[in-house]
Design a protein around this motif. Structure first.
Motif, PDB file in Angstrom:
ATOM      1  N   ILE A 178       0.837  -1.202   0.000  1.00 46.67           N
ATOM      2  CA  ILE A 178       0.000   0.000   0.000  1.00 46.67           C
ATOM      3  C   ILE A 178       0.870   1.251   0.000  1.00 46.67           C
ATOM      4  O   ILE A 178       0.616   2.211  -0.746  1.00 46.67           O
ATOM      5  CB  ILE A 178      -0.948  -0.004   1.211  1.00 46.67           C
ATOM      6  N   ALA A 179       1.904   1.249   0.838  1.00 42.97           N
ATOM      7  CA  ALA A 179       2.806   2.405   0.909  1.00 42.97           C
ATOM      8  C   ALA A 179       3.483   2.659  -0.433  1.00 42.97           C
ATOM      9  O   ALA A 179       3.634   3.810  -0.872  1.00 42.97           O
ATOM     10  CB  ALA A 179       3.843   2.188   2.000  1.00 42.97           C
ATOM     11  N   GLU A 180       3.886   1.596  -1.103  1.00 39.06           N
ATOM     12  CA  GLU A 180       4.561   1.749  -2.392  1.00 39.06           C
ATOM     13  C   GLU A 180       3.605   2.271  -3.461  1.00 39.06           C
ATOM     14  O   GLU A 180       3.976   3.123  -4.278  1.00 39.06           O
ATOM     15  CB  GLU A 180       5.168   0.415  -2.820  1.00 39.06           C
ATOM     16  N   ASP A 181       2.361   1.790  -3.435  1.00 35.69           N
ATOM     17  CA  ASP A 181       1.391   2.255  -4.425  1.00 35.69           C
ATOM     18  C   ASP A 181       1.021   3.720  -4.179  1.00 35.69           C
ATOM     19  O   ASP A 181       1.114   4.561  -5.081  1.00 35.69           O
ATOM     20  CB  ASP A 181       0.147   1.369  -4.385  1.00 35.69           C
ATOM     21  N   LEU A 182       0.614   4.039  -2.954  1.00 35.99           N
ATOM     22  CA  LEU A 182       0.245   5.419  -2.653  1.00 35.99           C
ATOM     23  C   LEU A 182       1.457   6.346  -2.731  1.00 35.99           C
ATOM     24  O   LEU A 182       1.319   7.549  -2.996  1.00 35.99           O
ATOM     25  CB  LEU A 182      -0.388   5.514  -1.264  1.00 35.99           C
ATOM     26  N   GLY A 183       2.645   5.791  -2.521  1.00 35.66           N
ATOM     27  CA  GLY A 183       3.861   6.592  -2.537  1.00 35.66           C
ATOM     28  C   GLY A 183       4.179   7.199  -3.888  1.00 35.66           C
ATOM     29  O   GLY A 183       5.038   8.085  -3.984  1.00 35.66           O
ATOM     30  N   ARG A 184       3.501   6.775  -4.937  1.00 33.74           N
ATOM     31  CA  ARG A 184       3.725   7.355  -6.266  1.00 33.74           C
ATOM     32  C   ARG A 184       3.287   8.810  -6.309  1.00 33.74           C
ATOM     33  O   ARG A 184       3.839   9.599  -7.084  1.00 33.74           O
ATOM     34  CB  ARG A 184       2.986   6.543  -7.331  1.00 33.74           C
ATOM     35  N   ILE A 198       3.742   8.366   5.569  1.00 36.13           N
ATOM     36  CA  ILE A 198       4.250   8.160   6.928  1.00 36.13           C
ATOM     37  C   ILE A 198       4.242   6.662   7.151  1.00 36.13           C
ATOM     38  O   ILE A 198       3.179   6.028   7.222  1.00 36.13           O
ATOM     39  CB  ILE A 198       3.386   8.887   7.969  1.00 36.13           C
ATOM     40  N   VAL A 199       5.433   6.098   7.213  1.00 31.88           N
ATOM     41  CA  VAL A 199       5.615   4.645   7.315  1.00 31.88           C
ATOM     42  C   VAL A 199       5.611   4.265   8.795  1.00 31.88           C
ATOM     43  O   VAL A 199       6.596   4.477   9.506  1.00 31.88           O
ATOM     44  CB  VAL A 199       6.934   4.203   6.655  1.00 31.88           C
ATOM     45  N   ALA A 200       4.513   3.706   9.276  1.00 33.33           N
ATOM     46  CA  ALA A 200       4.394   3.347  10.688  1.00 33.33           C
ATOM     47  C   ALA A 200       4.614   1.853  10.876  1.00 33.33           C
ATOM     48  O   ALA A 200       4.082   1.034  10.128  1.00 33.33           O
ATOM     49  CB  ALA A 200       3.022   3.746  11.224  1.00 33.33           C
ATOM     50  N   GLY A 201       5.402   1.513  11.889  1.00 27.30           N
ATOM     51  CA  GLY A 201       5.665   0.114  12.205  1.00 27.30           C
ATOM     52  C   GLY A 201       6.409   0.001  13.508  1.00 27.30           C
ATOM     53  O   GLY A 201       6.779   1.014  14.127  1.00 27.30           O
ATOM     54  N   THR A 202       6.667  -1.224  13.946  1.00 23.03           N
ATOM     55  CA  THR A 202       7.299  -1.448  15.249  1.00 23.03           C
ATOM     56  C   THR A 202       8.811  -1.645  15.167  1.00 23.03           C
ATOM     57  O   THR A 202       9.517  -1.375  16.138  1.00 23.03           O
ATOM     58  CB  THR A 202       6.686  -2.681  15.941  1.00 23.03           C
ATOM     59  N   PRO A 259      12.356  -0.532  14.070  1.00 27.18           N
ATOM     60  CA  PRO A 259      13.056   0.643  13.549  1.00 27.18           C
ATOM     61  C   PRO A 259      13.795   0.362  12.250  1.00 27.18           C
ATOM     62  O   PRO A 259      13.780   1.193  11.329  1.00 27.18           O
ATOM     63  CB  PRO A 259      14.034   1.003  14.679  1.00 27.18           C
ATOM     64  N   GLU A 260      14.421  -0.803  12.153  1.00 23.36           N
ATOM     65  CA  GLU A 260      15.202  -1.129  10.956  1.00 23.36           C
ATOM     66  C   GLU A 260      14.293  -1.270   9.740  1.00 23.36           C
ATOM     67  O   GLU A 260      14.577  -0.710   8.674  1.00 23.36           O
ATOM     68  CB  GLU A 260      15.999  -2.417  11.171  1.00 23.36           C
ATOM     69  N   ARG A 261      13.197  -2.008   9.882  1.00 22.21           N
ATOM     70  CA  ARG A 261      12.297  -2.211   8.748  1.00 22.21           C
ATOM     71  C   ARG A 261      11.579  -0.923   8.359  1.00 22.21           C
ATOM     72  O   ARG A 261      11.378  -0.640   7.172  1.00 22.21           O
ATOM     73  CB  ARG A 261      11.280  -3.312   9.051  1.00 22.21           C
ATOM     74  N   VAL A 262      11.181  -0.151   9.349  1.00 28.88           N
ATOM     75  CA  VAL A 262      10.493   1.111   9.078  1.00 28.88           C
ATOM     76  C   VAL A 262      11.412   2.065   8.320  1.00 28.88           C
ATOM     77  O   VAL A 262      11.011   2.691   7.327  1.00 28.88           O
ATOM     78  CB  VAL A 262      10.001   1.749  10.392  1.00 28.88           C
ATOM     79  N   GLU A 263      12.644   2.171   8.770  1.00 29.13           N
ATOM     80  CA  GLU A 263      13.602   3.062   8.113  1.00 29.13           C
ATOM     81  C   GLU A 263      13.886   2.597   6.687  1.00 29.13           C
ATOM     82  O   GLU A 263      13.940   3.411   5.749  1.00 29.13           O
ATOM     83  CB  GLU A 263      14.900   3.123   8.906  1.00 29.13           C
ATOM     84  N   LEU A 284      11.030   4.797  -0.588  1.00 31.93           N
ATOM     85  CA  LEU A 284       9.926   5.536  -1.193  1.00 31.93           C
ATOM     86  C   LEU A 284      10.382   6.921  -1.650  1.00 31.93           C
ATOM     87  O   LEU A 284      11.310   7.494  -1.084  1.00 31.93           O
ATOM     88  CB  LEU A 284       8.783   5.668  -0.186  1.00 31.93           C
ATOM     89  N   PRO A 285       9.708   7.494  -2.640  1.00 29.16           N
ATOM     90  CA  PRO A 285      10.100   8.807  -3.139  1.00 29.16           C
ATOM     91  C   PRO A 285      10.026   9.913  -2.092  1.00 29.16           C
ATOM     92  O   PRO A 285      10.866  10.814  -2.055  1.00 29.16           O
ATOM     93  CB  PRO A 285       9.104   9.072  -4.281  1.00 29.16           C
ATOM     94  N   SER A 286       9.000   9.846  -1.229  1.00 24.53           N
ATOM     95  CA  SER A 286       8.806  10.859  -0.195  1.00 24.53           C
ATOM     96  C   SER A 286       8.156  10.181   1.004  1.00 24.53           C
ATOM     97  O   SER A 286       7.006   9.744   0.927  1.00 24.53           O
ATOM     98  CB  SER A 286       7.915  11.991  -0.725  1.00 24.53           C
ATOM     99  N   ALA A 287       8.889  10.073   2.100  1.00 23.48           N
ATOM    100  CA  ALA A 287       8.364   9.312   3.241  1.00 23.48           C
ATOM    101  C   ALA A 287       9.015   9.748   4.543  1.00 23.48           C
ATOM    102  O   ALA A 287      10.136  10.266   4.550  1.00 23.48           O
ATOM    103  CB  ALA A 287       8.574   7.816   3.032  1.00 23.48           C
TER     104      ALA A 287
END
Length: 236
Positions: free
Chosen positions: A23-29, A34-38, A40-44, A50-53
């Motif tokens: 979803i983030a990759e599709d909407l990121g176009r 805002i990439v939310a997750g638990t 830190p490594e995966r979120v970063e 992404l182009p803007s995140a």
């Protein structure tokens, strides 16, 4: 941290992998994500791809921590809120422990309610949208799924009420996937005793992302209230 206000902003929970990442990759176009997750490594890593995140590390099991996590973003704009994060496991009612009920309802429902409450002023200002990634289990409960289906039935009730309360201000969409090819599905199949796993028979995360995109791209006078996406071969 500085978040651009010259493009639509979407907050996606559970955005570092699986459905949320798609979803983030599709909407990121065309959105700032805002990439939310638990993790830190995966979120970063997801944010960097992404182009803007902007990364947002938050544990949705800790409801009191959610306001502080949002506050650090200093959000000025929010157009789309995607509730995707969730937990799932199978347990017969006879074996389900109170802490397991509590954790599943906290992540799958209570955190959704709190995050929605906190962001509604910005969503109203933007005439924005709340999208909840629910489940086929939001309609049907099966053996060993009382906890999970219970949270998803409740999530459907939440989105139904929110839709009517915010009608004309914020659009509310409920997405109901069947089985999706994710890490969570692998774990669920293992719990059900499957000896092999073939992800090709399940819905792809990208297909779910496209349904979210469909809802987001509707003209302002229209809304997708509910969508059900199922594998072609899946039996009820």
């Amino acid at each position: 941290m500085s978040i651009p206000t010259d493009k639509p902003t979407a907050l996606v929970t559970g955005a570092s992998r699986g459905i949320g990442r798609a979803i983030a990759e599709d909407l990121g176009r065309d959105h700032h994500i805002i990439v939310a997750g638990t993790s830190p490594e995966r979120v970063e890593a997801a944010a960097q791809s992404l182009p803007s995140a902007t990364p947002l590390v938050v544990d949705l099991r800790d409801i009191p921590a959610i306001p502080a996590a949002l506050e650090q973003l200093q959000l000025q704009r929010l157009d789309v809120l995607v509730h995707n994060a969730g937990v799932a496991w199978l347990r017969p009612v006879a074996d389900a422990q109170p802490n397991e009920w509590q954790e599943m309802f906290t992540v799958n429902l209570f955190a959704v309610a709190e995050l929605t409450r906190l962001t509604l002023p910005l969503l109203r200002e933007a005439r924005g949208q709340v999208i909840a990634v629910n489940s086929g289990s939001g309609y049907v409960s099966r053996i060993n799924s009382a906890m999970y289906s219970g949270t998803k039935f409740a999530l459907r009730a939440f989105t139904d009420a929110l839709r009517e309360e915010e009608r004309g201000q914020v659009r509310v969409t409920s997405i109901h996937p069947g089985r999706v090819d994710t890490d969570m599905q692998v774990q669920l199949q293992q719990q059900m005793g499957a000896e092999t796993y073939d992800g090709s028979v399940y819905v792809s995360p990208e297909s779910i992302a496209r349904t979210v995109r469909l809802a987001v791209d509707m003209d302002p006078a229209s809304t997708v209230e509910e969508l059900s996406i199922r594998p072609v071969a899946q039996k009820r």
